[in-house]
Design a protein around this motif. Structure first.
Motif, mmCIF file in Angstrom:
data_model
loop_
_atom_site.group_PDB
_atom_site.id
_atom_site.type_symbol
_atom_site.label_atom_id
_atom_site.label_comp_id
_atom_site.label_asym_id
_atom_site.label_seq_id
_atom_site.Cartn_x
_atom_site.Cartn_y
_atom_site.Cartn_z
ATOM 1 N N UNK A 1 -0.846 31.474 42.590
ATOM 2 C CA UNK A 1 -1.973 30.991 43.404
ATOM 3 C C UNK A 1 -1.633 31.327 45.069
ATOM 4 N N UNK A 2 -0.636 30.963 45.251
ATOM 5 C CA UNK A 2 -0.334 30.975 46.947
ATOM 6 C C UNK A 2 -0.375 32.589 47.186
ATOM 7 N N UNK A 3 0.453 33.518 46.289
ATOM 8 C CA UNK A 3 0.188 34.772 46.718
ATOM 9 C C UNK A 3 -1.065 35.421 47.140
ATOM 10 N N UNK A 4 -2.052 34.921 45.805
ATOM 11 C CA UNK A 4 -3.349 35.413 46.023
ATOM 12 C C UNK A 4 -4.070 34.842 46.822
ATOM 13 N N UNK A 5 -3.910 33.616 47.261
ATOM 14 C CA UNK A 5 -4.535 32.876 48.468
ATOM 15 C C UNK A 5 -4.166 33.511 49.586
ATOM 16 N N UNK A 6 -2.988 33.952 49.964
ATOM 17 C CA UNK A 6 -2.432 34.556 50.958
ATOM 18 C C UNK A 6 -3.025 36.002 51.360
ATOM 19 N N UNK A 7 -3.268 36.675 50.390
ATOM 20 C CA UNK A 7 -4.054 37.899 50.485
ATOM 21 C C UNK A 7 -5.473 37.829 51.074
ATOM 22 N N UNK A 8 -5.905 36.911 50.262
ATOM 23 C CA UNK A 8 -7.307 36.538 50.585
ATOM 24 C C UNK A 8 -7.735 36.120 52.039
ATOM 25 N N UNK A 9 -6.669 35.227 52.581
ATOM 26 C CA UNK A 9 -7.002 34.618 54.003
ATOM 27 C C UNK A 9 -6.876 35.861 54.828
ATOM 28 N N UNK A 10 -5.647 36.784 54.626
ATOM 29 C CA UNK A 10 -5.517 37.739 55.508
ATOM 30 C C UNK A 10 -6.509 38.659 55.639
ATOM 31 N N UNK A 11 -7.084 39.108 54.415
ATOM 32 C CA UNK A 11 -8.493 39.806 54.387
ATOM 33 C C UNK A 11 -9.394 38.999 55.087
ATOM 34 N N UNK A 12 -9.688 37.883 54.922
ATOM 35 C CA UNK A 12 -10.746 37.351 55.293
ATOM 36 C C UNK A 12 -10.886 37.181 56.864
ATOM 37 N N UNK A 13 -9.479 37.050 57.620
ATOM 38 C CA UNK A 13 -9.357 36.779 58.695
ATOM 39 C C UNK A 13 -8.878 38.253 59.586
ATOM 40 N N UNK A 14 -9.119 39.072 58.653
ATOM 41 C CA UNK A 14 -9.136 40.575 59.374
ATOM 42 C C UNK A 14 -7.861 40.863 59.735
ATOM 43 N N UNK A 15 -6.674 40.148 59.166
ATOM 44 C CA UNK A 15 -5.363 40.562 59.459
ATOM 45 C C UNK A 15 -5.042 41.645 58.533
ATOM 46 N N UNK A 16 -5.425 42.917 58.858
ATOM 47 C CA UNK A 16 -5.313 43.937 57.796
ATOM 48 C C UNK A 16 -4.043 44.341 57.533
ATOM 49 N N UNK A 17 -3.173 44.500 58.601
ATOM 50 C CA UNK A 17 -1.670 44.988 58.276
ATOM 51 C C UNK A 17 -1.111 43.904 57.678
ATOM 52 N N UNK A 18 -1.266 42.740 57.561
ATOM 53 C CA UNK A 18 -0.654 41.525 56.716
ATOM 54 C C UNK A 18 -1.271 41.832 55.038
ATOM 55 N N UNK A 19 -2.311 41.958 55.267
ATOM 56 C CA UNK A 19 -3.119 42.073 53.685
ATOM 57 C C UNK A 19 -2.533 43.269 53.206
ATOM 58 N N UNK A 20 -2.471 44.374 53.726
ATOM 59 C CA UNK A 20 -1.893 45.541 53.280
ATOM 60 C C UNK A 20 -0.531 45.523 52.786
ATOM 61 N N UNK A 21 0.301 44.997 53.593
ATOM 62 C CA UNK A 21 1.731 44.512 53.257
ATOM 63 C C UNK A 21 1.917 43.717 52.030
ATOM 64 N N UNK A 22 1.155 42.525 52.054
ATOM 65 C CA UNK A 22 1.211 41.683 50.781
ATOM 66 C C UNK A 22 0.679 42.343 49.810
ATOM 67 N N UNK A 23 -0.187 42.934 49.679
ATOM 68 C CA UNK A 23 -0.944 43.734 48.578
ATOM 69 C C UNK A 23 -0.123 44.799 47.989
ATOM 70 N N UNK A 24 0.465 45.414 49.124
ATOM 71 C CA UNK A 24 1.421 46.748 48.527
ATOM 72 C C UNK A 24 2.708 46.296 47.862
ATOM 73 N N UNK A 25 3.339 45.313 48.124
ATOM 74 C CA UNK A 25 4.399 44.610 47.498
ATOM 75 C C UNK A 25 3.933 44.484 46.003
ATOM 76 N N UNK A 26 2.827 43.543 46.091
ATOM 77 C CA UNK A 26 2.303 42.889 44.862
ATOM 78 C C UNK A 26 1.777 44.301 43.604
ATOM 79 N N UNK A 27 1.337 45.356 44.600
ATOM 80 C CA UNK A 27 1.147 46.374 43.724
ATOM 81 C C UNK A 27 2.082 47.085 43.160
ATOM 82 N N UNK A 28 3.283 47.261 43.866
ATOM 83 C CA UNK A 28 4.638 47.839 43.245
ATOM 84 C C UNK A 28 5.052 46.932 41.860
#
Length: 657
Positions: free
Chosen positions: A293-320
């Protein structure tokens, strides 16, 4: 000072309705109101406070009112009782039974940072980002014990007593700063020592802490432009190797010891431990659910706050780890698209390389996959993913941001994620490729079940469809108040005295203007505040200083030189092309215009409302037109500020004259 704050009881948390996922409450829970004004009045009434003067005033503002601001401003999860109670159980397990635990309260901070902290008043803040990287309960226990150590040893008070006046009232000299940092490192070592002793006494495993410091050491090496091929795993180093590296990474200006130093300290404790204890001891099943839940929430917050670099980094690791998880693909394709919409020059640059410490990748237009050490937080992640096809293949499936966007949307379409068609359409819209825009919009609409079908239909028809006589949604934000560059929530509260003036000027005709004053939502309406915060984040990320200069006006009706010239070409960023999820929201509210005003104040003294400097910027959007307009403060000569009434008059003139 703990007496000045109202405590939350564990029983209250238990009795509150448990939530599987966090939702902001409609109304602010009064249990989280620590009544800072009462604490302020009690402190300032003491004779010794009057004797110390401005130093005490700074203390009150920087500690007591800032503490309340964290809760009022949605920086803390409120009423997330099942998570709070779970972490309290871990805290109670790790702390010695003779510790004064009743003075500690635990909260989850809504922060992406992998960190935790403890306030002067015994509030332990465990960041969501730290939860998302935890591997087990033993790691959480180690972090909580470390933070409890800071509180028990009164580190915050000691630092304030010795360096507070220096750091807050005048500029620090180099030796002052070095002294404060040395003191901070010593405090970190003492908190580490306390945490290790607690873990050993409670029979909790030390290995997770060891691995965490080893991972931090890996990051320190990576950001010194070394690759994993050349890096040595800390656990493989001899005692002399560790000593040698510690001497090389020593930094007199660092607030924390080097990761290798902290690693060595934990390793020494482990070497003297015959039984290293348990990694799970409360509820391993709940832990697994919470971490996910925390990992999903972290991506969601980064996306909503337009912290796009963070969102991409978190999501890419999870995508791998999970290539079939469509949430990861959605965040990757949309964060990439939005990043390119803001900065088209990155289109042919290497994916996720512009913010890492490696110019070679960036200027060769190679993706971060060539040096994955910049992606991974720990050796464990690297060990888990080092054999992934995207990393081991000599020919990468993408190099640039443009190629990465096409790759992620292709993958999303394979899993029938229809939003990929809209992402493609909006991407080609920004490139003025009309045929491709039409193709993907038609696909998106024909498949159906999209999140933004109404907007796609309007875009395909070339319509905006906002009512010509719809309301103006005006957001007036006077929250940013600073003294000596420190945020001042005390004066933010005091500035509410001007709210009637603002409402009298702009909010009289409620049929035309829906006025929202942000400071009135703080500590009152968390859900509505979050909604407004997301709008503000979206606008601030979309438009930069160059855009403001290009579309600056004195009045909406005025026409400035070059308004339709070369300087404004390519700057016509559209709010809904960037963030289509807002289209239906504005239509449902019957808004056809948006006017966001951000006012920033700077003061010489912490308790005096007379500012030494102020500034403002107004962001205006007619939702039926493509380009924004901006109005900023009028300054001439030595004029550094304007009266509140002058700001109001200028903004009113901008809108209506």
């Amino acid at each position: 000072m703990r007496l000045f704050l109202l405590c939350l009881s564990v029983m209250t948390l238990v009795n509150l309705k448990a939530q599987k996922t966090y939702k902001f409450p409609t109304d602010f829970n009064p249990y989280y109101n620590f009544k800072p004004q009462e604490a302020f009045d009690q402190i300032m009434a003491k004779p010794e406070s009057k004797a110390k003067g401005e130093a005490v005033e700074h203390y009150v503002v920087d500690y007591i009112f800032r503490e309340q601001y964290n809760f009022d401003n949605n920086a803390i999860y409120m009423d997330w009782s099942d998570v709070e109670v779970y972490l309290l159980k871990i805290l109670n397990k790790v702390l010695p039974k003779d510790a004064n635990r009743r003075n500690l309260d635990l909260f989850i901070r809504r922060s992406l940072a992998e960190n935790a902290g403890t306030s002067t008043f015994g509030n332990v803040f465990f960041n969501l980002g730290m939860l998302s990287v935890a591997e087990n309960e033993a790691f959480i226990a180690g972090v909580l014990a470390h933070e409890a150590g800071h509180y028990f040893f009164k580190h915050s008070e000691q630092k304030t007593e010795k360096y507070g006046v220096v750091s807050q009232i005048r500029s620090m000299y180099v030796e002052d700063y070095k002294g404060m940092m040395k003191m901070s490192r010593q405090m970190e070592q003492q908190a580490d020592s306390f945490a290790i002793a607690c873990l050993l006494k409670a029979n909790i495993n030390l290995e997770p802490l060891l691995q965490y410091h080893e991972g931090n050491d890996a990051q320190e090496q990576a950001h010194n432009s070394r690759s994993y091929k050349n890096m040595l795993k800390a656990s493989s180093l001899s005692a002399d190797d560790v000593k040698n590296r510690r001497s090389k990474v020593y930094n007199p200006y660092s607030s924390h010891p080097a990761a290798i130093e902290r690693f060595a300290y934990v390793k020494k404790a482990m070497d003297n431990c015959n039984n290293c204890g348990d990694k799970f001891f409360v509820d391993s099943v709940f832990f697994v659910k919470l971490r996910r839940l925390a990992k999903e929430e972290r991506k969601k917050i980064a996306f909503e706050e337009s912290k796009l670099n963070s969102c991409m980094s978190y999501s890419f690791i999870d995508y791998l780890y999970e290539p079939k998880n469509i949430k990861n693909l959605y965040y990757l394709m949309e964060a990439t698209r939005r990043k390119l919409y803001i900065n088209p020059k990155l289109r042919d640059k290497g994916f996720l390389t512009e913010f890492v410490n490696d110019d070679d990748l960036y200027y060769k237009n190679q993706s971060v996959l060539h040096k994955p050490e910049f992606l991974f937080n720990t050796y464990k992640e690297f060990d888990d993913l080092k054999d992934h096809a995207l990393i081991t293949s000599n020919e990468k499936p993408f190099e640039t941001y443009h190629q990465a966007f096409l790759y992620f949307t292709d993958q999303a379409l394979k899993f029938n994620l229809n939003e990929a068609n809209l992402s493609r359409a909006l991407y080609y819209y920004s490139l003025s490729k009309d045929d491709s825009v039409k193709k993907y919009l038609e696909k998106y609409i024909s498949v159906g079940n999209g999140l933004n079908i109404d907007y796609a239909s309007a875009l395909l028809k070339g319509e905006k469809n906002f009512p010509a006589k719809g309301k103006t949604f005006m957001i007036y934000n006077t929250v940013p108040n600073y003294t000596k560059f420190n945020f001042n929530y005390y004066l933010t509260q005091k500035r509410k005295m001007y709210n009637p003036e603002i409402r009298e000027k702009f909010g009289k005709d409620t049929t035309k203007v829906d006025l929202l004053i942000v400071n009135e939502l703080l500590g009152q309406k968390p859900q509505k505040l979050n909604e407004v915060q997301k709008i503000i984040h979206t606008i601030f990320s979309l438009y930069n200083d160059d855009d403001i200069d290009a579309f600056k006006k004195i009045r909406l009706t005025s026409h400035f030189a070059g308004e339709d010239g070369e300087a404004t070409k390519g700057r016509k960023k559209q709010l809904f092309v960037y963030a289509p999820e807002w289209y239906n929201w504005f239509k449902e509210k019957n808004y056809s215009k948006l006017f966001l005003v951000e006012v920033v104040y700077q003061y010489k003294k912490p308790l005096e409302l007379e500012e030494s400097f102020n500034n403002y910027t107004g962001y205006y959007f007619d939702l039926n037109q493509d380009k924004p307009c901006f109005r900023d403060a009028t300054r001439s000569g030595f004029k550094l500020k304007q009266k509140e009434s002058e700001i109001h008059n200028e903004l009113y003139s901008f809108l209506y004259e």
